[in-house]
Write a protein that holds these residues in place. Structure first.
Motif, PDB file in Angstrom:
ATOM      1  N   UNK A   1       0.820  -1.225   0.000  1.00  0.00           N
ATOM      2  CA  UNK A   1       0.000   0.000   0.000  1.00  0.00           C
ATOM      3  C   UNK A   1       0.848   1.267   0.000  1.00  0.00           C
ATOM      4  N   UNK A   2       1.968   1.249  -0.718  1.00  0.00           N
ATOM      5  CA  UNK A   2       2.790   2.452  -0.857  1.00  0.00           C
ATOM      6  C   UNK A   2       2.575   3.035  -2.246  1.00  0.00           C
ATOM      7  N   UNK A   3       2.877   4.313  -2.392  1.00  0.00           N
ATOM      8  CA  UNK A   3       2.668   5.005  -3.664  1.00  0.00           C
ATOM      9  C   UNK A   3       3.525   6.266  -3.673  1.00  0.00           C
ATOM     10  N   UNK A   4       3.541   6.960  -4.794  1.00  0.00           N
ATOM     11  CA  UNK A   4       4.224   8.237  -4.901  1.00  0.00           C
ATOM     12  C   UNK A   4       3.184   9.345  -4.749  1.00  0.00           C
ATOM     13  N   UNK A   5       3.594  10.475  -4.161  1.00  0.00           N
ATOM     14  CA  UNK A   5       2.620  11.551  -3.983  1.00  0.00           C
ATOM     15  C   UNK A   5       3.312  12.890  -3.755  1.00  0.00           C
ATOM     16  N   UNK A   6       2.527  13.925  -3.893  1.00  0.00           N
ATOM     17  CA  UNK A   6       2.926  15.294  -3.576  1.00  0.00           C
ATOM     18  C   UNK A   6       3.001  15.431  -2.052  1.00  0.00           C
ATOM     19  N   UNK A   7       3.437  16.558  -1.563  1.00  0.00           N
ATOM     20  CA  UNK A   7       3.457  16.807  -0.122  1.00  0.00           C
ATOM     21  C   UNK A   7       3.404  18.305   0.133  1.00  0.00           C
ATOM     22  N   UNK A   8       2.724  18.736   1.187  1.00  0.00           N
ATOM     23  CA  UNK A   8       2.749  20.161   1.536  1.00  0.00           C
ATOM     24  C   UNK A   8       4.023  20.560   2.266  1.00  0.00           C
ATOM     25  N   UNK A   9       4.781  19.579   2.736  1.00  0.00           N
ATOM     26  CA  UNK A   9       6.009  19.848   3.497  1.00  0.00           C
ATOM     27  C   UNK A   9       7.202  19.710   2.555  1.00  0.00           C
ATOM     28  N   UNK A  10       7.665  20.820   2.023  1.00  0.00           N
ATOM     29  CA  UNK A  10       8.717  20.805   0.997  1.00  0.00           C
ATOM     30  C   UNK A  10      10.126  20.865   1.568  1.00  0.00           C
ATOM     31  N   UNK A  11      10.264  21.235   2.849  1.00  0.00           N
ATOM     32  CA  UNK A  11      11.592  21.518   3.385  1.00  0.00           C
ATOM     33  C   UNK A  11      12.510  20.296   3.395  1.00  0.00           C
ATOM     34  N   UNK A  12      11.941  19.088   3.481  1.00  0.00           N
ATOM     35  CA  UNK A  12      12.786  17.898   3.564  1.00  0.00           C
ATOM     36  C   UNK A  12      13.545  17.616   2.264  1.00  0.00           C
ATOM     37  N   UNK A  13      13.083  18.179   1.168  1.00  0.00           N
ATOM     38  CA  UNK A  13      13.777  17.949  -0.103  1.00  0.00           C
ATOM     39  C   UNK A  13      15.146  18.625  -0.127  1.00  0.00           C
ATOM     40  N   UNK A  14      15.348  19.609   0.738  1.00  0.00           N
ATOM     41  CA  UNK A  14      16.646  20.282   0.804  1.00  0.00           C
ATOM     42  C   UNK A  14      17.662  19.461   1.592  1.00  0.00           C
ATOM     43  N   UNK A  15      17.209  18.427   2.271  1.00  0.00           N
ATOM     44  CA  UNK A  15      18.094  17.601   3.090  1.00  0.00           C
ATOM     45  C   UNK A  15      18.840  16.592   2.224  1.00  0.00           C
ATOM     46  N   UNK A  16      20.087  16.334   2.586  1.00  0.00           N
ATOM     47  CA  UNK A  16      20.860  15.316   1.863  1.00  0.00           C
ATOM     48  C   UNK A  16      20.407  13.910   2.252  1.00  0.00           C
ATOM     49  N   UNK A  17      19.848  13.763   3.453  1.00  0.00           N
ATOM     50  CA  UNK A  17      19.374  12.465   3.939  1.00  0.00           C
ATOM     51  C   UNK A  17      17.855  12.526   4.054  1.00  0.00           C
ATOM     52  N   UNK A  18      17.178  12.061   3.025  1.00  0.00           N
ATOM     53  CA  UNK A  18      15.730  12.259   2.932  1.00  0.00           C
ATOM     54  C   UNK A  18      14.972  10.984   3.311  1.00  0.00           C
ATOM     55  N   UNK A  19      15.070  10.607   4.576  1.00  0.00           N
ATOM     56  CA  UNK A  19      14.435   9.384   5.071  1.00  0.00           C
ATOM     57  C   UNK A  19      13.498   9.749   6.219  1.00  0.00           C
ATOM     58  N   UNK A  20      12.295  10.187   5.863  1.00  0.00           N
ATOM     59  CA  UNK A  20      11.378  10.730   6.864  1.00  0.00           C
ATOM     60  C   UNK A  20       9.966  10.150   6.781  1.00  0.00           C
ATOM     61  N   UNK A  21       9.637   9.407   5.741  1.00  0.00           N
ATOM     62  CA  UNK A  21       8.242   9.011   5.539  1.00  0.00           C
ATOM     63  C   UNK A  21       7.917   7.699   6.257  1.00  0.00           C
ATOM     64  N   UNK A  22       6.647   7.325   6.170  1.00  0.00           N
ATOM     65  CA  UNK A  22       6.199   6.051   6.726  1.00  0.00           C
ATOM     66  C   UNK A  22       6.327   4.917   5.700  1.00  0.00           C
ATOM     67  N   UNK A  23       6.934   5.171   4.566  1.00  0.00           N
ATOM     68  CA  UNK A  23       7.134   4.134   3.551  1.00  0.00           C
ATOM     69  C   UNK A  23       6.823   4.608   2.147  1.00  0.00           C
ATOM     70  N   UNK A  24       5.863   5.549   2.030  1.00  0.00           N
ATOM     71  CA  UNK A  24       5.541   6.083   0.703  1.00  0.00           C
ATOM     72  C   UNK A  24       6.633   7.050   0.254  1.00  0.00           C
ATOM     73  N   UNK A  25       6.539   7.466  -1.001  1.00  0.00           N
ATOM     74  CA  UNK A  25       7.571   8.296  -1.607  1.00  0.00           C
ATOM     75  C   UNK A  25       7.006   9.658  -1.970  1.00  0.00           C
ATOM     76  N   UNK A  26       7.481  10.688  -1.281  1.00  0.00           N
ATOM     77  CA  UNK A  26       7.051  12.057  -1.547  1.00  0.00           C
ATOM     78  C   UNK A  26       7.917  12.619  -2.671  1.00  0.00           C
TER      79      UNK A  26
END
Length: 516
Positions: free
Chosen positions: A412-437
């Motif tokens: 039940x994972x998928x790709x999606x948009x997100x209202x929280x854009x700040x994490x894309x500036x991080x070099x280590x982008x491992x913050x989700x519950x499994x889906x891909x923002x």
């Protein structure tokens, strides 16, 4: 003198009499015995092209060349021992051939070994996935004719070179592997560990390690301070680190990783690159690599879109899988997974029921009916007693943003948009519950929807629409997706990068059934 000549002639005749009978051709009936072998199709077509003639047992020069080519296996990250089975390695006419049927069997065994090797030189081994939803198998249909052609020319080495991918990232990874193999085979090699953080010529382990990693001219050369900083920066870039020339803990950890581990990472990556080559060149495909936290969208070998993504935390990892994006949902609901609802949201609701309104959440019963949250005794609920579904309404503050890309999988994972854009500036982008923002959901939606993109453009042009019902838009072309786990990946220039093994499992294939 005449007596000696007679004895020699008798010995030659005797040796000829002792030689076993060798079959002249391999008939279809003889081949049928091997129909259950996994590479039977390629074997049968090869002998058809060869007019049924034996290719190996009567030609020792072809056997020798094959042995020489198999020695190249390690140079491309393969294990020579997997292809030189005991029979092929120790073959001799006198020991292995007693009847004509033995010669047929021996020749077919050679041919099968050759196909085993060359198929993996071209296509690699199938990577391990937690779910396989694509019916993708790299093409080997041309290999029998190629083998026949190069055998006629007695030039198997050229076939070995021709079958490998032409991509720059493959060549760079292969060259890096061979450099490391050269270094570890030097007589005085030993793993070097850097302890000091000094960036000067007195830090001898640093100079040695930079040379071993391919960033020094020789082990004896002593670069200037500026030159040393530049070499450290190049190493930091290759390890996807801040390239400031300083020996921080992350840099020391990357530099001190053993060459033997780097070699194994490169072997795995080369295998993955080979397996991906056909689908990259022949169709459209989205390749998402979890450790790199980014994706490339390919069309006929060309990168059409690159995007950063936010993937799962170590505790809620993104699973590796293959599937297809079959629909695009504009203004999606987010149906909160049960574990997230009970572990993360329920404690907040118990403190203040107003949290639901603030977060634009609705409470539904199991039949999908919207309930008044104030009619529920929240204090009596827990992880094992929660007969409700929490759903976040649509809008710009929805956790899935304005667009969701559905692909079937059991996680039940998928790709999606997100209202929280700040994490894309991080070099280590491992913050989700499994889906891909996705950092660039609009560009991805445009590509997938094609002429149907007007629906996306119309809605997004209106800005945030409160309580907009979800709209399902069919893609103009369904897009294959491969989500993989490789600690060696590349950038758009084909430069190799080493990434942290964030899940501590280089061949990660599992994921938890969560979605966000």
């Amino acid at each position: 003198m005449k007596g000696r000549k007679c004895i020699a002639s008798l010995l030659v005749v005797a040796s000829l009499i002792c030689l076993p009978a060798i079959a002249q051709v391999i008939t279809k009936e003889a081949l049928a015995k091997y129909k259950d072998w996994p590479r039977f199709g390629e074997i049968a077509l090869f002998y058809q092209l060869n007019q049924g003639k034996l290719a190996w047992v009567k030609d020792s020069s072809q056997q020798r060349e094959l042995m020489e080519v198999l020695k190249c296996a390690s140079a491309v990250g393969l294990n020579e021992a997997e292809y030189q089975n005991d029979f092929v390695r120790s073959f001799s006419i006198e020991q292995n051939l007693h009847t004509a049927l033995d010669s047929i069997d021996a020749d077919i065994r050679f041919t099968d070994d050759v196909f085993h090797f060359f198929i993996e030189v071209k296509n690699g081994k199938v990577p391990s996935f937690g779910y396989t939803g694509l019916n993708y198998k790299p093409d080997v249909s041309a290999l029998p004719s190629q083998l026949h052609q190069y055998l006629q020319q007695k030039n198997l080495k050229s076939l070995f070179n021709e079958l490998q991918p032409r991509s720059r990232e493959y060549a760079v990874a292969r060259d890096k592997l061979n450099w490391f193999l050269k270094i570890i085979n030097e007589p005085d090699f030993k793993e070097t560990r850097i302890v000091s953080v000094k960036v000067d010529s007195s830090n001898k382990p640093l100079l040695v390690r930079l040379y071993q990693l391919g960033f020094g001219d020789s082990i004896e050369s002593v670069p200037s301070k500026r030159g040393l900083v530049t070499k450290i920066q190049l190493a930091q870039q290759e390890f996807d680190l801040l390239s400031d020339g300083e020996l921080r803990n992350t840099t020391l950890q990357a530099l001190n990783t053993t060459l033997f581990q780097r070699i194994e990472e490169l072997k795995t990556a080369l295998n993955t690159f080979r397996w991906l080559e056909d689908i990259k060149q022949d169709s459209s495909v989205l390749l998402l690599n979890i450790p790199a936290a980014n994706f490339f969208l390919y069309e006929k070998g060309k990168i059409m879109l690159e995007s950063r993504v936010v993937v799962g935390k170590k505790s809620t990892p993104t699973p590796s899988l293959t599937s297809t994006i079959t629909e695009v949902i504009l203004y999606p609901y987010w149906t909160v997974p049960q574990k997230i609802a009970t572990r993360e949201l329920l404690p907040l609701i118990k403190k203040n029921i107003g949290f639901l309104k603030w977060g634009n959440y609705q409470v539904l019963d199991k039949r999908g009916r919207v309930l008044d949250p104030y009619s529920i005794n929240w204090q009596s609920l827990n992880g094992s007693n929660f007969p409700y579904v929490i759903r976040q309404s649509t809008g710009c503050d929805n956790a899935l943003g304005l667009v969701k890309f559905n692909l079937y999988n059991p996680f039940s994972v998928y790709l999606h948009d997100t209202p929280v854009k700040m994490f894309f500036a991080s070099a280590r982008r491992f913050y989700s519950h499994g889906c891909m923002r996705v950092e660039k959901p609009g560009e991805l939606a445009h590509y997938i929807l094609g002429n149907n993109r007007v629906a996306y453009d119309t809605l997004t042009a209106k800005g945030c629409i409160y309580q907009q019902s979800p709209i399902v838009v069919q893609p103009e072309k369904k897009l294959p997706v491969i989500i993989l786990y490789s600690t060696v990946w590349y950038n758009t220039k084909g430069e190799i990068r080493f990434y942290d093994d964030v899940y501590n499992k280089p061949n990660s294939t599992t994921g938890k059934l969560v979605n966000r």
